[in-house]
Design a protein around this motif. Structure first.
Motif, PDB file in Angstrom:
ATOM      1  N   VAL A 194      34.675   8.095   1.066  1.00 14.12           N
ATOM      2  CA  VAL A 194      33.709   8.269   2.135  1.00 14.12           C
ATOM      3  C   VAL A 194      33.647   9.881   2.401  1.00 14.12           C
ATOM      4  N   PRO A 195      32.655  10.475   1.495  1.00 18.07           N
ATOM      5  CA  PRO A 195      32.372  11.582   1.480  1.00 18.07           C
ATOM      6  C   PRO A 195      32.196  12.611   2.973  1.00 18.07           C
ATOM      7  N   ASP A 196      31.799  11.653   3.893  1.00 17.75           N
ATOM      8  CA  ASP A 196      31.199  12.382   5.128  1.00 17.75           C
ATOM      9  C   ASP A 196      32.191  12.103   6.159  1.00 17.75           C
ATOM     10  N   PHE A 197      32.990  12.718   6.709  1.00 24.17           N
ATOM     11  CA  PHE A 197      33.844  12.409   8.109  1.00 24.17           C
ATOM     12  C   PHE A 197      34.625  10.890   7.755  1.00 24.17           C
ATOM     13  N   SER A 198      35.472  10.841   6.838  1.00 22.28           N
ATOM     14  CA  SER A 198      36.065   9.669   6.192  1.00 22.28           C
ATOM     15  C   SER A 198      36.715   8.952   7.308  1.00 22.28           C
ATOM     16  N   ASN A 199      36.814   7.694   7.234  1.00 22.04           N
ATOM     17  CA  ASN A 199      37.761   6.718   8.027  1.00 22.04           C
ATOM     18  C   ASN A 199      38.987   6.364   7.195  1.00 22.04           C
ATOM     19  N   PRO A 200      40.055   7.052   7.350  1.00 20.56           N
ATOM     20  CA  PRO A 200      40.234   7.557   8.707  1.00 20.56           C
ATOM     21  C   PRO A 200      40.609   8.991   8.999  1.00 20.56           C
ATOM     22  N   SER A 201      40.725   9.817   7.985  1.00 18.59           N
ATOM     23  CA  SER A 201      41.071  11.042   7.892  1.00 18.59           C
ATOM     24  C   SER A 201      39.880  12.019   8.503  1.00 18.59           C
ATOM     25  N   GLY A 202      38.904  11.679   8.609  1.00 18.65           N
ATOM     26  CA  GLY A 202      37.917  12.419   9.004  1.00 18.65           C
ATOM     27  C   GLY A 202      37.192  13.741   8.302  1.00 18.65           C
ATOM     28  N   MET A 235      28.933  17.608  13.940  1.00 22.80           N
ATOM     29  CA  MET A 235      29.054  18.258  15.385  1.00 22.80           C
ATOM     30  C   MET A 235      28.018  19.230  15.523  1.00 22.80           C
ATOM     31  N   THR A 236      27.354  19.787  14.387  1.00 23.96           N
ATOM     32  CA  THR A 236      26.520  20.935  14.567  1.00 23.96           C
ATOM     33  C   THR A 236      25.294  20.711  13.927  1.00 23.96           C
ATOM     34  N   GLU A 237      24.100  21.440  14.380  1.00 24.06           N
ATOM     35  CA  GLU A 237      22.811  21.288  13.840  1.00 24.06           C
ATOM     36  C   GLU A 237      22.610  21.972  12.557  1.00 24.06           C
ATOM     37  N   VAL A 331      25.796  12.005  21.944  1.00 23.12           N
ATOM     38  CA  VAL A 331      26.830  11.408  22.555  1.00 23.12           C
ATOM     39  C   VAL A 331      28.220  11.701  21.674  1.00 23.12           C
ATOM     40  N   TYR A 332      28.111  11.345  20.461  1.00 21.36           N
ATOM     41  CA  TYR A 332      29.231  11.612  19.630  1.00 21.36           C
ATOM     42  C   TYR A 332      29.770  13.071  19.485  1.00 21.36           C
ATOM     43  N   ALA A 359      34.469  17.959  11.251  1.00 21.14           N
ATOM     44  CA  ALA A 359      33.466  18.598  11.651  1.00 21.14           C
ATOM     45  C   ALA A 359      32.268  17.592  12.138  1.00 21.14           C
ATOM     46  N   GLY A 360      32.641  16.383  12.267  1.00 24.53           N
ATOM     47  CA  GLY A 360      31.892  15.267  12.959  1.00 24.53           C
ATOM     48  C   GLY A 360      32.508  13.896  12.680  1.00 24.53           C
ATOM     49  N   GLY A 361      31.635  13.031  12.854  1.00 30.23           N
ATOM     50  CA  GLY A 361      32.013  11.599  12.843  1.00 30.23           C
ATOM     51  C   GLY A 361      32.927  11.020  14.178  1.00 30.23           C
ATOM     52  N   PHE A 362      33.682   9.985  14.072  1.00 25.36           N
ATOM     53  CA  PHE A 362      34.364   9.423  14.962  1.00 25.36           C
ATOM     54  C   PHE A 362      36.029   9.452  15.256  1.00 25.36           C
ATOM     55  N   PHE A 363      36.620  10.182  14.072  1.00 22.99           N
ATOM     56  CA  PHE A 363      38.059  10.007  14.136  1.00 22.99           C
ATOM     57  C   PHE A 363      38.738  11.281  14.088  1.00 22.99           C
TER      58      PHE A 363
END
Length: 436
Positions: A194-202, A235-237, A331-332, A359-363
């Motif tokens: 998961v190259p972008d904001f991996s689950n679970p490591s982020g 997280m950022t534009e 929101v995220y 730098a983004g994602g959920f975790f």
């Protein structure tokens, strides 16, 4: 005559049914149901702030209009598309292909898109297709998504880990691991990541690393299974790094997509871009066609009504789910910022407590100075009213035994603050006991 009820011995069932990987999701779902008042950092589910049943009617109307105005369907054709079984490869494949070009710069033949019942089915089908003999294995970053591990267990497909470092995976380490596996007499078929904001490591991978992984895949003759549920939630534009599939000129990447986070999970729509050419007996075909054969014996097809709802949302936003998720993205960002700032206020300088800053994602992953077990999760729910996910569900590494994963996607800042207070009480209690 009274018949004796049959009792099946678990030892006579497939071994995967008792595997910890398959028990993980069940355990977490059950414990969340038992403690509904607890602040739950456990599920990586999307925010419900913008769910509105009225949207479903509008999406369905938009899709029906598309069928009549754009595809020339008559009333009978519309009824057939919505109410009948439908095409095994899916009916919104053209809309998904358009979305990928608009949002990701991925240009693909719509016939290479297989629409599935969630991305999990897409992953299972790809693994099923790649396992042709007992020597076949799949590589995965460690830690990795438990859905990959569970699917592989069901297929008797061994998973060989590639350790992640503080900044994600190093391509040379992937190459070394491939050669180690081959030297042991096994055949590595693919690397799941998961190259972008991996689950679970982020963790996320930079563009240079992505290009290097594609070179390794070509030189070592393996596929990359790119799973991308979180890529929009930065997280950022600013510009996003290209997906591996957007950089893929040699059909080395099977792209696994999910509309659960960007549309809504109730539709259970996922997909695979499987544009690899298959040769040999039976004539040339796309890998997507081969996966569809397996799908026809698994789920037969993906429910057309669910596809229509997702298709209507795609149509409403001219194919751009990035545009369709502007409110959710904010929101995220707000939630992740609240979680990181809250962790800093409570734990900066606390011995044994450390956390990632994605730098983004959920975790976010938190190190603590005591073992994090399923029993501790239950105790935390009972004593402190807080839930989280033990990292041992994602990794066999020793460090994972003292880590937990926090998800902030479905909470608001007030609940995050409340939950962190409860977590702080737990850490104080168990940290003091550990050091005492």
């Amino acid at each position: 005559m009274t018949l004796t009820a049959v009792a099946l011995d678990r030892a006579d069932l497939h071994a995967s049914l008792s595997d910890p990987a398959l028990l993980s999701m069940t355990f977490l779902n059950e414990i969340a149901g038992r403690f509904p008042e607890a602040v739950s950092f456990a599920p990586g589910r999307p925010t419900e702030d913008f769910f509105d049943p009225a949207d479903l009617h509008r999406y369905l109307d938009a899709y029906i209009h598309h069928l009549t105005a754009d595809k020339g369907y008559d009333a009978a054709g519309v009824r057939r598309e919505l109410f009948q079984y439908g095409r095994t490869k899916g009916v919104v494949h053209e809309l998904i292909a358009r979305h990928l070009e608009v949002d990701e710069g991925i240009v693909c033949d719509p016939e290479a898109v297989l629409v599935t019942v969630g991305a999990q089915e897409a992953l299972w089908l790809v693994l099923r297709a790649l396992k042709s003999g007992p020597q076949d294995v799949v590589l995965a970053l460690d830690p990795t998504y438990v859905g990959l591990t569970g699917a592989a267990r069901l297929l008797d497909l061994p998973v060989r880990s590639v350790p992640e470092g503080p900044r994600g995976v190093r391509p040379e380490q992937v190459r070394e691991r491939i050669r180690e596996v081959r030297a042991a007499g096994e055949r590595p078929r693919a690397l799941y990541l998961v190259p972008d904001f991996s689950n679970p490591s982020g963790h996320s991978l930079g563009t240079q690393t992505r290009r290097a992984l594609l070179e390794v895949a070509e030189q070592e003759d393996i596929l990359l299974l790119e799973d991308n549920p979180y890529g929009y939630f930065r997280m950022t534009e600013g510009s996003r790094p290209p997906t591996l599939k957007a950089l893929d000129t040699g059909q080395r990447v099977v792209y696994l997509g999910s509309l659960s986070k960007t549309c809504f999970p109730g539709a259970r729509i996922g997909f695979a871009i499987a544009d690899q050419r298959v040769t040999g007996a039976g004539g040339p075909a796309l890998l997507a066609d081969e996966l569809a054969r397996a799908k026809s014996m698994l789920t037969v097809n993906t429910p057309p009504v669910a596809q229509a709802l997702a298709g209507g949302m795609l149509l409403e936003h001219d194919g751009s789910l990035l545009a369709g998720n502007r409110r959710q993205i904010e929101v995220y960002r707000r939630n992740l910022r609240a979680l990181l700032e809250g962790l800093h206020r409570r734990f900066a300088g606390v011995p044994g407590v450390w956390w990632t800053a994605p730098a983004g994602g959920f975790f976010v992953v938190v190190d603590v100075p005591f073992p994090v077990t399923d029993a501790l999760v239950e105790a935390a729910a009972v004593r402190h009213g807080v839930l989280f996910t033990p990292m041992r569900h994602f990794s066999d590494h020793e460090r994972a035994r003292r880590q937990l994963r926090l998800s902030c996607s479905s909470l608001d800042p007030d609940r995050i603050e409340d939950g962190l207070d409860r977590l702080a009480a737990l850490i104080d209690e168990h940290g003091a006991a550990t050091h005492g």
